[in-house]
Scaffold this motif. Structure first.
Motif, PDB file in Angstrom:
ATOM      1  N   ALA A  28      29.776 -61.894  -3.105  1.00 26.12           N
ATOM      2  CA  ALA A  28      29.793 -62.509  -1.782  1.00 26.12           C
ATOM      3  C   ALA A  28      30.078 -61.440  -0.722  1.00 26.12           C
ATOM      4  O   ALA A  28      29.454 -61.414   0.335  1.00 26.12           O
ATOM      5  CB  ALA A  28      30.846 -63.600  -1.729  1.00 26.12           C
ATOM      6  N   SER A  29      31.004 -60.552  -0.999  1.00 22.20           N
ATOM      7  CA  SER A  29      31.334 -59.496  -0.030  1.00 22.20           C
ATOM      8  C   SER A  29      32.124 -58.408  -0.748  1.00 22.20           C
ATOM      9  O   SER A  29      32.412 -58.509  -1.924  1.00 22.20           O
ATOM     10  CB  SER A  29      32.163 -60.055   1.111  1.00 22.20           C
ATOM     11  N   GLY A  30      32.476 -57.368  -0.015  1.00 23.66           N
ATOM     12  CA  GLY A  30      33.240 -56.284  -0.614  1.00 23.66           C
ATOM     13  C   GLY A  30      33.624 -55.286   0.452  1.00 23.66           C
ATOM     14  O   GLY A  30      33.326 -55.467   1.634  1.00 23.66           O
ATOM     15  N   LYS A  31      34.285 -54.213   0.005  1.00 21.26           N
ATOM     16  CA  LYS A  31      34.712 -53.178   0.939  1.00 21.26           C
ATOM     17  C   LYS A  31      33.534 -52.250   1.212  1.00 21.26           C
ATOM     18  O   LYS A  31      32.981 -51.669   0.277  1.00 21.26           O
ATOM     19  CB  LYS A  31      35.871 -52.389   0.312  1.00 21.26           C
ATOM     20  N   PRO A  32      33.107 -52.125   2.470  1.00 19.16           N
ATOM     21  CA  PRO A  32      31.932 -51.296   2.746  1.00 19.16           C
ATOM     22  C   PRO A  32      32.134 -49.828   2.373  1.00 19.16           C
ATOM     23  O   PRO A  32      33.204 -49.258   2.623  1.00 19.16           O
ATOM     24  CB  PRO A  32      31.700 -51.457   4.247  1.00 19.16           C
ATOM     25  N   LEU A  33      31.118 -49.238   1.773  1.00 23.79           N
ATOM     26  CA  LEU A  33      31.164 -47.836   1.359  1.00 23.79           C
ATOM     27  C   LEU A  33      31.386 -46.906   2.560  1.00 23.79           C
ATOM     28  O   LEU A  33      31.994 -45.847   2.428  1.00 23.79           O
ATOM     29  CB  LEU A  33      29.842 -47.442   0.676  1.00 23.79           C
ATOM     30  N   ASP A  34      30.874 -47.303   3.725  1.00 17.10           N
ATOM     31  CA  ASP A  34      31.039 -46.441   4.910  1.00 17.10           C
ATOM     32  C   ASP A  34      32.366 -46.694   5.622  1.00 17.10           C
ATOM     33  O   ASP A  34      32.631 -46.103   6.665  1.00 17.10           O
ATOM     34  CB  ASP A  34      29.845 -46.595   5.864  1.00 17.10           C
ATOM     35  N   LEU A  35      33.198 -47.582   5.051  1.00 12.77           N
ATOM     36  CA  LEU A  35      34.521 -47.907   5.598  1.00 12.77           C
ATOM     37  C   LEU A  35      34.455 -48.324   7.067  1.00 12.77           C
ATOM     38  O   LEU A  35      35.406 -48.138   7.823  1.00 12.77           O
ATOM     39  CB  LEU A  35      35.486 -46.712   5.431  1.00 12.77           C
ATOM     40  N   GLY A  36      33.308 -48.852   7.460  1.00 10.99           N
ATOM     41  CA  GLY A  36      33.160 -49.336   8.832  1.00 10.99           C
ATOM     42  C   GLY A  36      32.786 -48.256   9.833  1.00 10.99           C
ATOM     43  O   GLY A  36      32.716 -48.522  11.040  1.00 10.99           O
ATOM     44  N   LEU A  37      32.538 -47.053   9.345  1.00 11.72           N
ATOM     45  CA  LEU A  37      32.241 -45.916  10.231  1.00 11.72           C
ATOM     46  C   LEU A  37      30.975 -46.109  11.064  1.00 11.72           C
ATOM     47  O   LEU A  37      29.927 -46.509  10.547  1.00 11.72           O
ATOM     48  CB  LEU A  37      32.092 -44.658   9.368  1.00 11.72           C
ATOM     49  N   THR A  38      31.105 -45.822  12.360  1.00  8.70           N
ATOM     50  CA  THR A  38      29.960 -45.872  13.271  1.00  8.70           C
ATOM     51  C   THR A  38      29.558 -44.436  13.589  1.00  8.70           C
ATOM     52  O   THR A  38      30.420 -43.589  13.825  1.00  8.70           O
ATOM     53  CB  THR A  38      30.353 -46.620  14.564  1.00  8.70           C
ATOM     54  N   LEU A  39      28.268 -44.145  13.619  1.00  8.86           N
ATOM     55  CA  LEU A  39      27.805 -42.771  13.864  1.00  8.86           C
ATOM     56  C   LEU A  39      27.420 -42.537  15.323  1.00  8.86           C
ATOM     57  O   LEU A  39      27.592 -43.415  16.177  1.00  8.86           O
ATOM     58  CB  LEU A  39      26.644 -42.438  12.935  1.00  8.86           C
ATOM     59  N   TRP A  40      26.895 -41.355  15.622  1.00  9.16           N
ATOM     60  CA  TRP A  40      26.555 -40.918  16.975  1.00  9.16           C
ATOM     61  C   TRP A  40      25.639 -41.872  17.735  1.00  9.16           C
ATOM     62  O   TRP A  40      25.660 -41.922  18.952  1.00  9.16           O
ATOM     63  CB  TRP A  40      25.928 -39.520  16.918  1.00  9.16           C
ATOM     64  N   ASP A  41      24.820 -42.620  16.964  1.00 12.63           N
ATOM     65  CA  ASP A  41      23.864 -43.515  17.617  1.00 12.63           C
ATOM     66  C   ASP A  41      24.463 -44.892  17.897  1.00 12.63           C
ATOM     67  O   ASP A  41      23.756 -45.811  18.314  1.00 12.63           O
ATOM     68  CB  ASP A  41      22.588 -43.640  16.772  1.00 12.63           C
ATOM     69  N   GLY A  42      25.780 -45.014  17.636  1.00  9.97           N
ATOM     70  CA  GLY A  42      26.426 -46.295  17.905  1.00  9.97           C
ATOM     71  C   GLY A  42      26.188 -47.326  16.821  1.00  9.97           C
ATOM     72  O   GLY A  42      26.558 -48.492  16.966  1.00  9.97           O
ATOM     73  N   ARG A  43      25.555 -46.906  15.726  1.00 14.31           N
ATOM     74  CA  ARG A  43      25.293 -47.844  14.626  1.00 14.31           C
ATOM     75  C   ARG A  43      26.091 -47.440  13.398  1.00 14.31           C
ATOM     76  O   ARG A  43      26.492 -46.296  13.270  1.00 14.31           O
ATOM     77  CB  ARG A  43      23.796 -47.870  14.296  1.00 14.31           C
ATOM     78  N   ARG A  44      26.280 -48.414  12.509  1.00 16.78           N
ATOM     79  CA  ARG A  44      27.036 -48.164  11.278  1.00 16.78           C
ATOM     80  C   ARG A  44      26.346 -47.101  10.430  1.00 16.78           C
ATOM     81  O   ARG A  44      25.122 -46.982  10.439  1.00 16.78           O
ATOM     82  CB  ARG A  44      27.145 -49.464  10.490  1.00 16.78           C
ATOM     83  N   ALA A  45      27.149 -46.312   9.699  1.00 20.73           N
ATOM     84  CA  ALA A  45      26.584 -45.288   8.820  1.00 20.73           C
ATOM     85  C   ALA A  45      25.669 -45.958   7.789  1.00 20.73           C
ATOM     86  O   ALA A  45      24.518 -45.534   7.605  1.00 20.73           O
ATOM     87  CB  ALA A  45      27.694 -44.506   8.128  1.00 20.73           C
ATOM     88  N   LEU A  46      26.190 -47.015   7.114  1.00 22.73           N
ATOM     89  CA  LEU A  46      25.401 -47.721   6.102  1.00 22.73           C
ATOM     90  C   LEU A  46      25.308 -49.221   6.373  1.00 22.73           C
ATOM     91  O   LEU A  46      24.265 -49.822   6.150  1.00 22.73           O
ATOM     92  CB  LEU A  46      26.012 -47.511   4.697  1.00 22.73           C
ATOM     93  N   GLY A  47      26.402 -49.789   6.836  1.00 29.88           N
ATOM     94  CA  GLY A  47      26.431 -51.233   7.092  1.00 29.88           C
ATOM     95  C   GLY A  47      27.173 -51.985   5.998  1.00 29.88           C
ATOM     96  O   GLY A  47      27.505 -51.413   4.955  1.00 29.88           O
ATOM     97  N   ASP A  48      27.389 -53.288   6.238  1.00 32.41           N
ATOM     98  CA  ASP A  48      28.180 -54.108   5.312  1.00 32.41           C
ATOM     99  C   ASP A  48      27.446 -54.454   4.021  1.00 32.41           C
ATOM    100  O   ASP A  48      28.048 -55.027   3.114  1.00 32.41           O
ATOM    101  CB  ASP A  48      28.614 -55.407   6.018  1.00 32.41           C
ATOM    102  N   GLY A  49      26.156 -54.123   3.943  1.00 30.75           N
ATOM    103  CA  GLY A  49      25.382 -54.455   2.742  1.00 30.75           C
ATOM    104  C   GLY A  49      25.556 -53.453   1.607  1.00 30.75           C
ATOM    105  O   GLY A  49      24.981 -53.634   0.530  1.00 30.75           O
ATOM    106  N   LYS A  50      26.338 -52.401   1.801  1.00 35.79           N
ATOM    107  CA  LYS A  50      26.590 -51.410   0.744  1.00 35.79           C
ATOM    108  C   LYS A  50      28.101 -51.324   0.525  1.00 35.79           C
ATOM    109  O   LYS A  50      28.828 -50.810   1.380  1.00 35.79           O
ATOM    110  CB  LYS A  50      26.025 -50.024   1.136  1.00 35.79           C
ATOM    111  N   THR A  51      28.534 -51.876  -0.612  1.00 39.64           N
ATOM    112  CA  THR A  51      29.980 -51.959  -0.867  1.00 39.64           C
ATOM    113  C   THR A  51      30.384 -51.230  -2.157  1.00 39.64           C
ATOM    114  O   THR A  51      29.546 -50.978  -3.025  1.00 39.64           O
ATOM    115  CB  THR A  51      30.427 -53.434  -0.991  1.00 39.64           C
ATOM    116  N   PHE A  52      31.687 -50.926  -2.247  1.00 42.22           N
ATOM    117  CA  PHE A  52      32.235 -50.305  -3.464  1.00 42.22           C
ATOM    118  C   PHE A  52      32.050 -51.253  -4.650  1.00 42.22           C
ATOM    119  O   PHE A  52      31.613 -50.838  -5.731  1.00 42.22           O
ATOM    120  CB  PHE A  52      33.730 -50.015  -3.281  1.00 42.22           C
ATOM    121  N   GLN A  53      32.375 -52.522  -4.407  1.00 40.91           N
ATOM    122  CA  GLN A  53      32.248 -53.506  -5.493  1.00 40.91           C
ATOM    123  C   GLN A  53      30.803 -53.594  -5.978  1.00 40.91           C
ATOM    124  O   GLN A  53      30.550 -53.708  -7.178  1.00 40.91           O
ATOM    125  CB  GLN A  53      32.714 -54.884  -5.015  1.00 40.91           C
ATOM    126  N   GLY A  54      29.862 -53.548  -5.023  1.00 40.56           N
ATOM    127  CA  GLY A  54      28.445 -53.624  -5.375  1.00 40.56           C
ATOM    128  C   GLY A  54      28.037 -52.433  -6.230  1.00 40.56           C
ATOM    129  O   GLY A  54      27.303 -52.582  -7.215  1.00 40.56           O
TER     130      GLY A  54
END
Ligand code: CTP
Ligand code: MG
Length: 169
Positions: A28-54
């Motif tokens: 259902a969900s998990g801890k995002p691999l990018d830890l919520g990090l936003t990059l220079w373009d104002g967007r997430r590094a990977l997003g919530d669809g890539k998790t440690f649990q996954g």
């Protein structure tokens, strides 16, 4: 030294990539691999669809399936652990690289990226195997790519119909 995998060996190492790519959707969900990090373009590094649990679930299911398939094919299971691990990790990493690319292109999590979505993990798996010294017959690799594309579309449509995914891709 590089070794050329037979068609049956190719299946035993590449089908786990499909399992590894498909199993995280069960979460259902998990801890995002990018830890919520936003990059220079104002967007997430990977997003919530890539998790440690996954990642971990995909690794375990992929490896488990691969070892089982190796046994079924009467192959020496121990000798196939390394290529199966390469294939599964390559698949999970390929999917992560694709999410990184999608975010940089301004595509939201879950937005479709035709072909990339279906073949990112397969390409990652092939590259990892190649880097590890395992080669595939090009004809087998291309035939499997076609099969993977169709299977990916079919399984994602099924996951959507079962309510596991919000979108059929
Ligand atoms: N998933 C996960 N961890 C991963 C890979 C996948 O938790 N390492 C889960 C997420 O719930 C994700 C689902 O599996 O939503 C389907 O994966 P995928 O289609 O690759 O992700 P998307 O949500 O489409 O995100 P993106 O746009 O980044 O591909
Ligand atoms: Mg997707």
């Amino acid at each position: 030294m590089a070794s050329l995998l037979s068609p049956i060996e190719s299946l035993v190492v590449l089908l786990p990539a499909l399992i590894a790519n498909g199993s995280p959707v069960l979460l259902a969900s998990g801890k995002p691999l990018d830890l919520g990090l936003t990059l220079w373009d104002g967007r997430r590094a990977l997003g919530d669809g890539k998790t440690f649990q996954g990642y971990i679930l995909g690794l375990l299911y992929g490896l488990g399936f691969g070892l089982f398939a190796a046994g079924l094919a009467s192959l020496e299971v121990e000798a196939y652990t390394a290529p199966i691990l390469l294939s599964v990790n390559g698949a999970l990493l390929g999917d992560i690289v694709a999410s990184f690319a999608k975010r940089r292109l301004g595509l939201e999590r879950g937005a479709p990226a035709p072909v990339l979505d279906q073949l990112d993990f397969y390409t990652g798996s092939l590259l990892a195997l190649y880097a590890g010294g395992y080669l595939l017959d090009p004809l087998v690799a291309i035939t499997l790519a076609g099969l993977v594309y169709i299977l990916h579309r079919a399984t994602n449509t099924a996951a959507y119909m079962l309510g596991l995914k919000d979108r059929p891709w």
